[in-house]
Design an enzyme around this catalytic site. Structure first.
Site, PDB file in Angstrom:
ATOM      1  N   THR A  66      14.457  -4.339  -0.042  1.00 58.12           N
ATOM      2  CA  THR A  66      15.310  -3.777   0.966  1.00 58.12           C
ATOM      3  C   THR A  66      15.613  -4.898   1.926  1.00 58.12           C
ATOM      4  OG1 THR A  66      14.160  -1.717   0.667  1.00 58.12           O
ATOM      5  CG2 THR A  66      15.278  -2.001   2.773  1.00 58.12           C
TER       6      THR A  66
ATOM      7  N   THR B  77      19.291  -1.067   0.892  1.00 55.56           N
ATOM      8  CA  THR B  77      18.378  -1.352  -0.211  1.00 55.56           C
ATOM      9  C   THR B  77      18.954  -1.026  -1.577  1.00 55.56           C
ATOM     10  OG1 THR B  77      16.097  -0.979  -0.960  1.00 55.56           O
ATOM     11  CG2 THR B  77      17.300   0.948  -0.201  1.00 55.56           C
TER      12      THR B  77
HETATM   13  O1  DON Z   1      14.050   3.788   0.952  1.00 56.87           O
HETATM   14  C1  DON Z   1      12.927   3.361   0.807  1.00 56.87           C
HETATM   15  O2  DON Z   1      11.986   3.708   1.479  1.00 56.87           O
HETATM   16  C2  DON Z   1      12.661   2.303  -0.244  1.00 56.87           C
HETATM   17  N1  DON Z   1      13.660   2.387  -1.268  1.00 56.87           N
HETATM   18  C3  DON Z   1      12.656   0.967   0.413  1.00 56.87           C
HETATM   19  C4  DON Z   1      12.363  -0.144  -0.541  1.00 56.87           C
HETATM   20  C5  DON Z   1      11.959  -1.402   0.106  1.00 56.87           C
HETATM   21  O3  DON Z   1      11.838  -1.514   1.288  1.00 56.87           O
HETATM   22  C6  DON Z   1      11.631  -2.507  -0.793  1.00 56.87           C
HETATM   23  N2  DON Z   1      11.323  -3.687  -0.033  1.00 56.87           N
HETATM   24  N3  DON Z   1      10.369  -4.319  -0.009  1.00 56.87           N
END
Ligand code: DON
Length: 562
Positions: free
Chosen positions: A371, A389
């Site tokens: 993200t 993301t």
């Molecule tokens: O929306 C969410 O909570 C996840 N899809 C976020 C993913 C994310 O932050 C990956 N990063 N490290």
């Protein structure tokens, strides 16, 4: 003995001198405007938009596209996101451009005939894809609040895609790490299969062409036009279920942000289908009665209070939260002081609470891995906080070479099976089960903070389940522990999410005595599985109204402004 005392005295004098003469770390300071994002190219594009007299909303749209070009790891047009804003006149709001489950999605789509979760089906390849919302998001923002012509917003990213982006050291490592998955997810070879090295330039002509068509024909090109047809054909050829109807039906939602008070701060954060705002409100309300400032930053007592509040909030998250268009969320009760006081009633400094003894709280429901975050404050005083993301690193790893972008694996954010953790170890229940057209629960927490009625901070981060706790610690670092924006971003972070019952800490940044003391109190410490907890990008309005950017050293993040 005298000699030892003398040496001790010398040492203490040295340490205290060191503390007083060491300069405080500050980030970039500017007078008028500031943007902070995961890549310098995207921050430059955002800042240039503002210099051209564009506003924060123009910059929001331009930076979403710029990150799609410069930071394919997470920046995207194949995913979705959330924006929280505060206009210079104090008006606040939020936009939900989160992905949706396709019409053909079913509750058990990731389970085998025995009812077990099929490994990788919700994370790798075409079945993992949710209907992308990013382009609908930026066009909605531009239409409602933008001031520059759309050419000015899209053109810089087209130019950047043609010109290419220089590979950084961190990017080289990331591409290499995920290459085995690219091979697994894609039938043909893709741009990222090459052994890219730091200093190489990657050009993105296919993405430039896609953006050109969108500039020529508008957002419908992506959702209803030729690009939509090509995208659906590609996804279906790879075994996915997304249809043209799914794309045509996609719509963004303007939402009311979650707001709450903490001391003299007013926090404005993302509402469901993100759990960010509600969980942040729960945690901060649970810890407010304790004197964190007196306990000290990352002291045993501070870590205990924060951990215990996190444990209880994440337990509630897993039970109550989901897409508000599909489930009833008792939001007001969940963030009320009386409910949260009750939640902390069994907390004691003497001993860790066990997660097995903590379930979701009792609330009467009245029927009726990658993200990226960017923060913007413009020269007019508008503030925008965006987290966007494709979920995992490079999303589903499925790369549409024809159109030039990665597709998300956001479907993994649903609860495939109650009680079975997703890729971030988060557990869900019925509230977050898969239903066609439903939005999957998120942890993304784009946040804006006011102090005494004035803009104070814009903050957010990637990091899956650790997003909420990283945003929390950054706000506390400034407010409770008097850090600068940059110090607050840099400071070592820890994380607890109810299950698994452990405190994750960034490796080698917490001292052994502290770890030992926490373990003695019954906390299990996991120092291994968390190379990074959050990658925070924030902006702080200083007392003299100057802006300080905090760009996280954990990535290639950069603040630019004027
Ligand atoms: O929306 C969410 O909570 C996840 N899809 C976020 C993913 C994310 O932050 C990956 N990063 N490290």
């Amino acid at each position: 003995m005298k000699k030892i005392l003398f040496v001790l005295l010398l040492f203490i004098t040295y340490v205290s001198c060191k503390n007083t003469i060491e300069p405080r770390k500050t980030g970039l300071i500017t007078k008028n405007a500031m943007v902070v994002s995961a890549r310098s190219e995207a921050s430059e594009i955002g800042s240039n938009i503002l210099k051209k007299d564009g506003n924060a909303f123009d910059a929001m749209a331009a930076m979403q596209l710029a990150l799609a070009v410069a930071y394919p790891y997470a920046g995207n047009i194949g995913g979705g996101g959330f924006m929280v804003y505060r206009k210079s006149n104090g008006d606040i709001g939020a936009l939900d451009y989160r992905e949706k489950a396709p019409l053909a999605a079913t509750k058990d789509m990731y389970l085998d005939e025995n009812g077990d979760v099929i490994p990788e089906k919700s994370t790798l390849g075409a079945m993992a894809i949710g209907v992308p919302g990013s382009l609908a998001g930026i066009f909605a923002v531009h239409e409602k609040f933008g001031s520059l012509p759309i050419e000015d917003i899209i053109k810089p990213s087209i130019d950047l895609a043609y010109k290419g982006v220089i590979v950084t050291q961190k990017q080289e490592a990331r591409i290499k790490k995920y290459q085995p998955y690219f091979l697994k997810a894609n039938k043909d070879s893709i741009l990222f299969d090459k052994a890219w090295k730091m200093g190489d330039t990657i050009k993105y002509p296919a993405l430039a062409n896609t953006l050109e068509r969108i500039l020529d024909h508008g957002v419908n090109e992506f959702y209803k036009g030729g690009t939509a047809k090509r995208l659906v054909k590609f996804i279906q050829e790879n075994g996915g279920v997304l249809t043209e109807e799914d794309l045509a039906k996609y719509e963004v939602k303007w939402r009311k942000p979650v707001t709450f008070k903490y001391d003299d701060l007013k926090i404005i954060s993302m509402s469901p289908p993100s759990s960010g705002g509600i969980c942040l409100a729960q945690i901060m309300t649970m810890i407010e009665p304790y004197d964190l400032n007196k306990f000290g930053h990352n002291s045993v007592k501070s870590i205990q209070v924060i951990t215990e509040a996190e444990r209880r909030a994440y337990a509630d998250r897993s039970f109550y939260l989901g897409d508000p268009d599909f489930v009833n969320i008792p939001g007001d009760t969940l963030i009320s002081k009386s409910y949260l006081k009750d939640r902390m009633i069994d907390f004691s400094f003497k001993k860790a609470t066990l997660s097995s003894d903590v379930s979701h709280g009792d609330v009467q429901v009245v029927e009726s891995d990658e993200t990226t975050h960017y923060s913007i404050v413009d020269q007019f005083g508008n503030a925008v906080s965006v987290t966007t993301t494709i979920n995992g690193a490079y999303g589903s790893k499925l790369y549409c070479s024809d159109l030039g972008f990665f597709l998300n694996n956001e479907m993994d954010d649903f609860s495939s099976k109650p009680g079975v953790p997703n890729m971030f170890g988060l557990i869900g229940a019925v509230a977050n089960s898969i239903v066609p057209e439903k939005r999957m629960l998120s942890t993304m927490t784009p946040t804006i903070v006011e102090k005494n009625g004035k803009l104070f901070m814009v903050v957010g981060t990637p990091g899956g389940s650790t997003i909420i706790t990283s945003v929390l610690q950054t706000i506390l670092n400034v407010h409770e522990y008097n850090m600068t924006m940059q110090e607050a971003v840099n400071a070592p972070r820890f994380h607890h999410q109810w299950l698994p019952d452990e405190i994750r800490i960034e490796p080698n940044l917490f001292d052994d005595t502290l770890i030992f003391q926490l373990e003695k109190l019954g906390y299990s410490i996991n120092e291994k599985d968390s190379p990074v907890i959050g990658k925070v990008d924030g902006i702080l309005v200083l007392d003299d109204e100057l802006l300080e950017g905090g760009a996280d050293y954990r990535g290639d993040d950069t603040a630019v402004g004027f």
